[in-house]
Design a protein around this motif. Structure first.
Motif, PDB file in Angstrom:
ATOM      1  N   GLY A 243       0.967  -0.921   0.097  1.00 39.54           N
ATOM      2  CA  GLY A 243      -0.229  -0.147   0.047  1.00 39.54           C
ATOM      3  C   GLY A 243       0.930   1.132   0.111  1.00 39.54           C
ATOM      4  N   VAL A 244       1.665   1.309   0.658  1.00 41.97           N
ATOM      5  CA  VAL A 244       3.256   2.355   0.613  1.00 41.97           C
ATOM      6  C   VAL A 244       3.441   3.502  -0.876  1.00 41.97           C
ATOM      7  N   ALA A 246       1.266   3.165  -3.807  1.00 41.90           N
ATOM      8  CA  ALA A 246       1.045   4.596  -4.392  1.00 41.90           C
ATOM      9  C   ALA A 246       0.865   5.955  -3.336  1.00 41.90           C
ATOM     10  N   TRP A 247       1.226   5.980  -1.970  1.00 47.82           N
ATOM     11  CA  TRP A 247       1.585   6.732  -1.150  1.00 47.82           C
ATOM     12  C   TRP A 247       3.361   7.863  -1.636  1.00 47.82           C
ATOM     13  N   GLU A 250       3.061   9.323  -4.713  1.00 52.12           N
ATOM     14  CA  GLU A 250       2.368  10.448  -4.508  1.00 52.12           C
ATOM     15  C   GLU A 250       3.190  12.347  -3.712  1.00 52.12           C
ATOM     16  N   VAL A 251       3.781  11.435  -3.350  1.00 53.32           N
ATOM     17  CA  VAL A 251       4.896  12.387  -2.097  1.00 53.32           C
ATOM     18  C   VAL A 251       6.098  12.733  -2.939  1.00 53.32           C
ATOM     19  N   TRP A 268       0.692   3.016 -10.746  1.00 52.08           N
ATOM     20  CA  TRP A 268      -0.690   2.290 -10.160  1.00 52.08           C
ATOM     21  C   TRP A 268      -0.609   0.848 -10.585  1.00 52.08           C
ATOM     22  N   ASP A 271       0.632  -0.958  -8.058  1.00 48.37           N
ATOM     23  CA  ASP A 271       0.207  -0.767  -6.173  1.00 48.37           C
ATOM     24  C   ASP A 271      -0.336  -2.096  -5.348  1.00 48.37           C
ATOM     25  N   TYR A 418      13.241   4.498  -1.108  1.00 51.75           N
ATOM     26  CA  TYR A 418      12.671   5.362  -0.455  1.00 51.75           C
ATOM     27  C   TYR A 418      13.578   6.939  -1.335  1.00 51.75           C
ATOM     28  N   TRP A 443      11.787   4.875  10.845  1.00 52.73           N
ATOM     29  CA  TRP A 443      10.892   5.370   9.030  1.00 52.73           C
ATOM     30  C   TRP A 443      10.572   6.681   9.323  1.00 52.73           C
ATOM     31  N   THR A 446       7.120   9.059   7.649  1.00 58.88           N
ATOM     32  CA  THR A 446       5.814  10.359   7.529  1.00 58.88           C
ATOM     33  C   THR A 446       5.584  11.055   8.592  1.00 58.88           C
ATOM     34  N   LEU A 449       6.853  14.559   6.531  1.00 60.54           N
ATOM     35  CA  LEU A 449       6.042  14.807   5.889  1.00 60.54           C
ATOM     36  C   LEU A 449       4.600  15.642   6.690  1.00 60.54           C
ATOM     37  N   LYS A 450       5.058  15.518   8.043  1.00 61.66           N
ATOM     38  CA  LYS A 450       3.404  15.549   7.531  1.00 61.66           C
ATOM     39  C   LYS A 450       3.408  16.514   9.109  1.00 61.66           C
ATOM     40  N   ARG A 454       9.332  20.469   5.125  1.00 63.68           N
ATOM     41  CA  ARG A 454       9.859  19.243   4.139  1.00 63.68           C
ATOM     42  C   ARG A 454      11.181  19.586   4.363  1.00 63.68           C
ATOM     43  N   ILE A 557       6.107  18.193  -8.184  1.00 61.29           N
ATOM     44  CA  ILE A 557       5.811  18.597  -6.717  1.00 61.29           C
ATOM     45  C   ILE A 557       7.423  18.745  -6.080  1.00 61.29           C
TER      46      ILE A 557
ATOM     47  N   ARG B   6      -7.041  11.449  -4.333  1.00 65.99           N
ATOM     48  CA  ARG B   6      -6.761  10.063  -4.562  1.00 65.99           C
ATOM     49  C   ARG B   6      -6.578   9.999  -3.188  1.00 65.99           C
ATOM     50  N   VAL B   8      -5.517   6.465  -1.183  1.00 67.50           N
ATOM     51  CA  VAL B   8      -4.167   5.209  -1.490  1.00 67.50           C
ATOM     52  C   VAL B   8      -3.896   4.348  -0.260  1.00 67.50           C
ATOM     53  N   GLY B   9      -4.305   2.890  -0.441  1.00 67.92           N
ATOM     54  CA  GLY B   9      -3.820   2.042   1.007  1.00 67.92           C
ATOM     55  C   GLY B   9      -4.890   1.499   1.121  1.00 67.92           C
ATOM     56  N   MET B  46      -2.852  11.113   6.791  1.00 67.15           N
ATOM     57  CA  MET B  46      -1.662  11.563   6.391  1.00 67.15           C
ATOM     58  C   MET B  46      -2.372  12.196   5.096  1.00 67.15           C
ATOM     59  N   CYS B  53       1.560  18.602   3.382  1.00 78.29           N
ATOM     60  CA  CYS B  53       0.210  18.338   4.168  1.00 78.29           C
ATOM     61  C   CYS B  53      -0.816  19.740   4.219  1.00 78.29           C
ATOM     62  N   TYR B  72       1.089   5.544   7.433  1.00 78.04           N
ATOM     63  CA  TYR B  72       1.936   4.214   6.618  1.00 78.04           C
ATOM     64  C   TYR B  72       3.402   4.837   7.814  1.00 78.04           C
TER      65      TYR B  72
END
Lengths: 611, 75
Positions: A243-244, A246-247, A250-251, A268, A271, A418, A443, A446, A449-450, A454, A557, B6, B8-9, B46, B53, B72
């Motif tokens: 699942g990671v 697709a994320w 996107e980022v 995709w 993914d 990554y 890791w 996350t 970015l959150k 960045r 981006i 979009r 995801v997951g 997120m 973000c 994640y």
């Protein structure tokens, strides 16, 4: 002492001898198990500068106090040795029945020394150790060989084995088990191969001789159900780690075209949704209640077990976007016993070097059939495969012409999936990972970015990397348990302190356990410094391409953005400062003393000047 | 206004779609969008726009591409 059996099994393949050795409570409490005990034994017993592929190296299987006893995801084992890929400390973990069987046989650790005269199966059954010929298995892939071993030794036997890559000492050969599990990225399979050790088979017939607290089994039985329920609610294992992808796409963090790009419009097609839709089976490790191994059919119709890392490196990084072809490459890596991450990076670097005139050959990005053929050459060290079997660091040195800048590794270990050309904290996590570039230690992406800008290089990122290293590279590696219940389902870390307390009778807090993690990190760094007496902080840098604007994305981006070298260097200093390490990244005398590493400090002093 | 969303997951199994162009009222916030597509506000780890973000109260703009991902924490 409670929690530990207190015995290790030492086997010498040269002499065909073995002995059971007790260890004391002080050793147990200082190093706990897994990575901690393996590191300490390698530190004490390996002469600095030895050839990692020579008989002087030692191969260790190390367990922890809750290993092999039911609790959420505790069926793992650590395998460790001096790494033939990096020249430093190397280890990895994998799910295997060896964990429970070795403890049932009465041991917490196995130390294998020397080199067998001929291909050998090390067969351990309780207190008996035998050296069986492996001639009929030598040259065979891991799927076929493990089936043969299972037939010969019984279905319940724990098995660790290597494929052709380990036999031929490919520097990123892994150890395999359970026909789907792999561990030991920094060439732990090559170390087995150098000892002519095709397989270790373990059977134990006793109950694990430990007296856990009376609440242990009731607690862990209930916890296994709760973790399973958490997964059912979240739906995480529908896609597992896949699942990671697709994320990341996107980022702008996906490795594409040897990390030159960070996303791709066709991502995709490989993914997590596509993996889930193609699923034909699901596999996990012993004591796992939310298995993450999603098997799909490959192009040749074989079952191949996918996760994010192998899709990222064997798929997008090679610009191969047909899922069944990615699965084929993954199957071949697993059968040969190659690390999928390093193998994917090696192939991508080869294509990149050819494209930029640094290497000769016809291999191109996107050519899955040629990639399959190359994996065979690598596993057998034939033709160009002989150089590719040495990993991207050595390939870059051989190719020259500036190619070392885009050989994507740290300390010789290929970077996992990554792409951090504009993610400073995660780049720091790779830079400071104690076995080379591996995501398993911290890791931080996350969080980064959150919770943070960045493009910032603030101390909070260094602090978070250390916090995660204490948990992921520390706690989970020395108690030897899968981190996924905490990582993916939010299973509280206090549970692990509880399991540890009920197993050992020691009323330690998480902070007490993290202190063991800090001790292990300091000694891992000492191991590196002893092997590389001219140690420089540059060893903790990611590859030059991530600092070079000519490698920046041209669109998307983060177009035009890369890491800033002065800022990264400052972030690295902040990290060192928080850890109590000097400006070279070596623990100071005070830090050694604070972590009760006085003896180890004295052993290091003849090799490195300490501050 | 039109916004590309979009998902995801494993969140796709809750929303029933992976990517969609949605017609939304102008000024809609991130948390209103999350509720509108059937997710619990506390579930997504997120929400990003162009890799940056967003907070629950941030307003969306016409033409945005919004990515909604679980929390994640790494393989």
């Amino acid at each position: 002492m409670k929690g530990w059996i207190g015995k290790l099994l030492r086997v010498n393949l040269s002499e065909r001898s073995f002995r059971s050795e007790p260890y004391d409570e002080a050793f147990a409490q200082k190093w706990i198990g897994g990575r901690g005990m393996a590191l300490k034994i390698l530190w004490d017993e390996l002469k600095p500068g030895i050839d990692p592929l020579g008989p002087e190296n030692k191969f260790i299987v190390a367990l922890g106090p809750i290993s092999g006893v039911p609790a959420p995801n505790t069926g793992k084992a650590v395998v460790a040795a001096k790494s033939p890929l990096t020249g430093g400390y190397g280890d990895g973990n994998l799910g295997t029945r060896v964990t429970a069987q070795l403890r049932k046989a009465g041991y917490d650790l196995l130390v294998v020394e020397g080199r067998a005269e001929a291909p050998t199966i090390l067969a351990i059954e309780d207190d008996r150790v035998e050296f069986h010929p492996a001639d009929s298995l030598w040259g065979r892939g891991t799927y076929d060989a493990e089936e043969a071993l299972q037939r010969a030794y019984g279905k319940s036997a724990g098995i660790l084995l290597i494929g052709q890559a380990g036999e031929n000492q490919v520097r990123y050969a892994v150890v395999r088990s359970l026909q789907g599990r792999a561990g030991g990225r920094p060439g732990m399979g090559a170390v087995m191969g150098s000892k002519q050790l095709k397989a270790i088979v373990v059977k134990g017939s006793s109950e694990i001789p430990l007296s856990f607290h009376e609440d242990y089994r009731a607690t862990t039985r209930a916890d296994l159900k709760k973790v399973h329920q958490l997964d059912r609610q979240s739906g995480w294992s529908r896609q597992g780690t896949a699942g990671v992808l697709a994320w990341c796409n996107e980022v702008a963090a996906l490795p594409v075209r040897n990390f030159r790009k960070t996303s791709h419009p066709d991502a995709w097609r490989i993914d997590g949704e596509r993996v889930d839709a193609a699923r034909v089976a699901t596999y996990g490790c012993p004591f796992c209640v939310f298995p993450c191994g999603i098997a799909v059919h490959d192009r040749e119709g074989r079952e191949s077990e996918l996760d994010y890392e192998n899709i990222g490196l064997l798929g997008s990084n090679l610009e191969i976007f047909e899922l069944d072809q990615v699965a084929s490459l993954n199957y071949l890596c697993d059968d040969y016993g190659l690390d999928t991450i390093s193998a994917g990076s090696v192939l991508a670097f080869y294509a990149d070097a050819i494209e930029h005139g640094a290497a000769e050959g016809s291999f191109r990005f996107g050519d899955a059939e040629a990639a399959k053929a190359l994996l065979g050459l690598i596993a057998r060290r034939q033709g160009v495969g002989n150089l590719l079997a040495d990993g991207v660091m050595r390939m870059g040195r051989a190719f020259g012409k500036g190619s070392e800048a885009y050989a994507m590794h740290v300390k010789g270990l290929e970077i996992s999936a990554y792409n951090c050309k504009f993610i400073p904290g995660m780049a720091l996590a790779y830079g400071t990972s104690p076995i080379g570039a591996h995501h398993k230690e911290a890791w931080v992406i996350t969080y980064e970015l959150k919770e943070t800008p960045r493009d910032s290089y603030g101390i909070e990122k260094a602090r978070k990397v250390i916090e995660l290293q204490r948990i992921r590279g520390g706690l989970f590696e020395f108690i030897v348990s899968c981190r996924f219940p905490w990582v993916e389902l939010g299973w509280d870390l206090d549970h692990y302190a509880g399991y540890f307390r009920m197993a050992t009778g020691l009323n330690w807090s998480l902070d007490d356990l993290y202190r063991v993690g800090d001790r292990i990190y300091a000694l891992m760094k000492a191991f590196w410094a002893r092997e590389f007496p001219n140690w420089s902080r540059k060893m903790d840098y990611p590859p030059p391409a991530w600092f070079d604007p000519t490698y920046a994305d041209r669109e998307g981006i983060i177009a035009g953005k890369v890491l800033e070298v002065e800022q990264y260097d400052r972030l690295l200093s902040l990290y060192y400062h928080l850890r109590g390490w000097d400006e070279r990244g070596i623990p100071t005398r005070r830090t050694f003393k604070d972590l009760e590493l006085g003896e180890e400090m004295k052993a290091l002093e003849p090799w490195v000047r300490l501050e | 206004m039109q916004v590309t969303v979009r998902v995801v997951g494993h969140l796709v199994y809750k929303t029933g779609f992976g990517e969609k162009i949605l017609e939304l009222p102008s000024g809609i916030t991130v948390s209103e969008l999350i509720r509108r597509i059937g997710l619990d506000e506390n579930v997504p780890g997120m929400v990003t726009r162009n890799g940056a973000c967003l907070l629950p109260g941030d307003e969306l703009n016409p033409g945005d591409r919004i990515v909604i991902a679980p929390a994640y924490s790494g393989g």
